[in-house]
Design a protein around this motif. Structure first.
Motif, PDB file in Angstrom:
ATOM      1  N   THR A 189      80.188 118.767 113.235  1.00  0.00           N
ATOM      2  CA  THR A 189      80.294 120.214 113.106  1.00  0.00           C
ATOM      3  C   THR A 189      81.705 120.657 113.446  1.00  0.00           C
ATOM      4  O   THR A 189      82.425 119.952 114.158  1.00  0.00           O
ATOM      5  CB  THR A 189      79.290 120.912 114.057  1.00  0.00           C
ATOM      6  N   PRO A 190      82.144 121.816 112.944  1.00  0.00           N
ATOM      7  CA  PRO A 190      83.422 122.359 113.412  1.00  0.00           C
ATOM      8  C   PRO A 190      83.305 122.737 114.883  1.00  0.00           C
ATOM      9  O   PRO A 190      82.207 122.958 115.405  1.00  0.00           O
ATOM     10  CB  PRO A 190      83.615 123.600 112.531  1.00  0.00           C
ATOM     11  N   GLY A 191      84.435 122.818 115.565  1.00  0.00           N
ATOM     12  CA  GLY A 191      84.391 123.214 116.975  1.00  0.00           C
ATOM     13  C   GLY A 191      85.770 123.252 117.595  1.00  0.00           C
ATOM     14  O   GLY A 191      86.705 122.599 117.125  1.00  0.00           O
ATOM     15  N   GLY A 192      85.882 124.032 118.669  1.00  0.00           N
ATOM     16  CA  GLY A 192      87.168 124.193 119.319  1.00  0.00           C
ATOM     17  C   GLY A 192      87.233 123.650 120.731  1.00  0.00           C
ATOM     18  O   GLY A 192      88.172 123.950 121.471  1.00  0.00           O
ATOM     19  N   TRP A 193      86.242 122.857 121.132  1.00  0.00           N
ATOM     20  CA  TRP A 193      86.250 122.311 122.479  1.00  0.00           C
ATOM     21  C   TRP A 193      87.274 121.179 122.583  1.00  0.00           C
ATOM     22  O   TRP A 193      87.623 120.528 121.588  1.00  0.00           O
ATOM     23  CB  TRP A 193      84.860 121.792 122.843  1.00  0.00           C
ATOM     24  N   GLN A 194      87.734 120.932 123.806  1.00  0.00           N
ATOM     25  CA  GLN A 194      88.640 119.817 124.067  1.00  0.00           C
ATOM     26  C   GLN A 194      87.816 118.542 124.155  1.00  0.00           C
ATOM     27  O   GLN A 194      86.896 118.436 124.968  1.00  0.00           O
ATOM     28  CB  GLN A 194      89.400 120.049 125.382  1.00  0.00           C
ATOM     29  N   LEU A 195      88.143 117.546 123.322  1.00  0.00           N
ATOM     30  CA  LEU A 195      87.328 116.344 123.197  1.00  0.00           C
ATOM     31  C   LEU A 195      87.828 115.268 124.152  1.00  0.00           C
ATOM     32  O   LEU A 195      88.982 114.851 124.077  1.00  0.00           O
ATOM     33  CB  LEU A 195      87.365 115.834 121.756  1.00  0.00           C
ATOM     34  N   ILE A 196      86.938 114.799 125.040  1.00  0.00           N
ATOM     35  CA  ILE A 196      87.374 113.837 126.070  1.00  0.00           C
ATOM     36  C   ILE A 196      86.690 112.476 125.964  1.00  0.00           C
ATOM     37  O   ILE A 196      87.074 111.541 126.659  1.00  0.00           O
ATOM     38  CB  ILE A 196      87.154 114.403 127.485  1.00  0.00           C
ATOM     39  N   GLY A 197      85.686 112.333 125.106  1.00  0.00           N
ATOM     40  CA  GLY A 197      85.010 111.047 124.995  1.00  0.00           C
ATOM     41  C   GLY A 197      83.857 111.118 124.013  1.00  0.00           C
ATOM     42  O   GLY A 197      83.648 112.138 123.352  1.00  0.00           O
ATOM     43  N   ARG A 198      83.117 110.024 123.939  1.00  0.00           N
ATOM     44  CA  ARG A 198      81.965 109.986 123.036  1.00  0.00           C
ATOM     45  C   ARG A 198      80.890 109.104 123.634  1.00  0.00           C
ATOM     46  O   ARG A 198      81.182 108.132 124.333  1.00  0.00           O
ATOM     47  CB  ARG A 198      82.370 109.461 121.660  1.00  0.00           C
ATOM     48  N   THR A 199      79.642 109.459 123.347  1.00  0.00           N
ATOM     49  CA  THR A 199      78.503 108.684 123.825  1.00  0.00           C
ATOM     50  C   THR A 199      77.835 107.968 122.652  1.00  0.00           C
ATOM     51  O   THR A 199      77.834 108.495 121.530  1.00  0.00           O
ATOM     52  CB  THR A 199      77.466 109.578 124.533  1.00  0.00           C
ATOM     53  N   PRO A 200      77.257 106.791 122.870  1.00  0.00           N
ATOM     54  CA  PRO A 200      76.492 106.123 121.810  1.00  0.00           C
ATOM     55  C   PRO A 200      75.069 106.665 121.684  1.00  0.00           C
ATOM     56  O   PRO A 200      74.327 106.274 120.791  1.00  0.00           O
ATOM     57  CB  PRO A 200      76.480 104.666 122.261  1.00  0.00           C
ATOM     58  N   VAL A 201      74.697 107.581 122.565  1.00  0.00           N
ATOM     59  CA  VAL A 201      73.320 108.078 122.625  1.00  0.00           C
ATOM     60  C   VAL A 201      73.114 109.220 121.625  1.00  0.00           C
ATOM     61  O   VAL A 201      73.919 110.152 121.548  1.00  0.00           O
ATOM     62  CB  VAL A 201      72.986 108.560 124.050  1.00  0.00           C
ATOM     63  N   GLU A 202      72.032 109.142 120.865  1.00  0.00           N
ATOM     64  CA  GLU A 202      71.678 110.204 119.928  1.00  0.00           C
ATOM     65  C   GLU A 202      71.035 111.370 120.683  1.00  0.00           C
ATOM     66  O   GLU A 202      70.093 111.174 121.449  1.00  0.00           O
ATOM     67  CB  GLU A 202      70.699 109.687 118.873  1.00  0.00           C
ATOM     68  N   LEU A 203      71.542 112.584 120.439  1.00  0.00           N
ATOM     69  CA  LEU A 203      70.957 113.765 121.056  1.00  0.00           C
ATOM     70  C   LEU A 203      70.013 114.516 120.123  1.00  0.00           C
ATOM     71  O   LEU A 203      69.095 115.195 120.576  1.00  0.00           O
ATOM     72  CB  LEU A 203      72.055 114.716 121.532  1.00  0.00           C
TER      73      LEU A 203
END
Length: 237
Positions: A189-203
């Motif tokens: 999705t579009p977004g303006g948050w500061q991205l600091i990492g990623r998880t392998p878990v599906e939400l």
């Protein structure tokens, strides 16, 4: 429990639990939604929780049919019913709150804004990771996108404003910071948050019920993992 009732058109009533986003309001909101899960009556259509409110949609025809001898507007009848229902709610037992651990691979291509967050707060990336993964987090609401959790409890030491220009595409399962909130993008999705990492878990779990991993009221623990662990857990490159 303190609350007030307000009309929303002729098919809904807003249950307002407060003006501030805090733990007490969230716990009361959880009490109401849990109660409705088990006690949804025929005249109720659905309910939608937010940060400080629960909006209940109702069928005015069914309300009037069930109260044919009462000369009052459907909204007034609903308010009377709600007051009786809400009086039956008991205090929450915090020991029953779910604790969900979310592994996160911080930085690199998975968290391109980690360095910016660190510099903005006069910290090293390692300090940001330690602070972020040490927080006591509560999911206040699910919204914006399917399964997107608005999470409270992040330290002000790593609070960082949104980007001036939003990204058009953010990969699913990316962890971000905006102001003093943190969250996880469940879908692209579009977004303006500061991205600091990623998880392998599906939400977002569209084939399950409920279709989201997280729910309002859940406690969250972020666990730092290596890139190798991220891939072993099924993370996308």
């Amino acid at each position: 429990m303190n609350y007030s009732l307000h009309p929303l058109g002729d098919h809904a009533v807003i249950i307002e639990l407060g003006e501030d986003i805090n733990l007490e309001t969230q716990q009361n909101l959880k009490l109401i939604t849990s109660f409705f899960d088990k006690n949804l009556e025929d005249w109720m259509v659905e309910y939608i929780p937010a940060f400080t409110t629960v909006t209940l949609f109702y069928d005015p025809v069914k309300v009037m049919n069930q109260a044919s001898k009462i000369h009052a507007l459907p909204y007034d009848i609903v308010c009377s019913k709600l007051k009786s229902l809400l009086a039956r709610i008991h205090a929450v037992n915090e020991d029953n709150q779910r604790l969900v651990e979310i592994p996160v691979c911080y930085g690199g291509n998975l968290g391109p804004d980690l360095q910016f967050v660190a510099e903005h707060n006069g910290l090293t990336p390692e300090e940001v990771i330690h602070i972020h993964s040490s927080g006591n987090y509560i999911v206040y609401m699910i919204g914006f996108a399917p399964g997107f959790p608005y999470i409270g409890g992040m330290s002000e030491k790593i609070a960082t404003p949104r980007r001036e220009t939003a990204r058009l595409k953010i990969p699913p399962k990316t962890v971000g910071i905006a102001g003093q909130q943190t969250g996880v993008y469940p879908i692209e999705t579009p977004g303006g948050w500061q991205l600091i990492g990623r998880t392998p878990v599906e939400l977002f779990l569209p084939d399950e019920e409920p279709p989201t991993l997280l729910r309002a009221g859940d406690k969250i623990k972020f666990k730092p993992i290596s890139y190798k662990e991220y891939l072993e857990l099924g993370g996308d490159k």
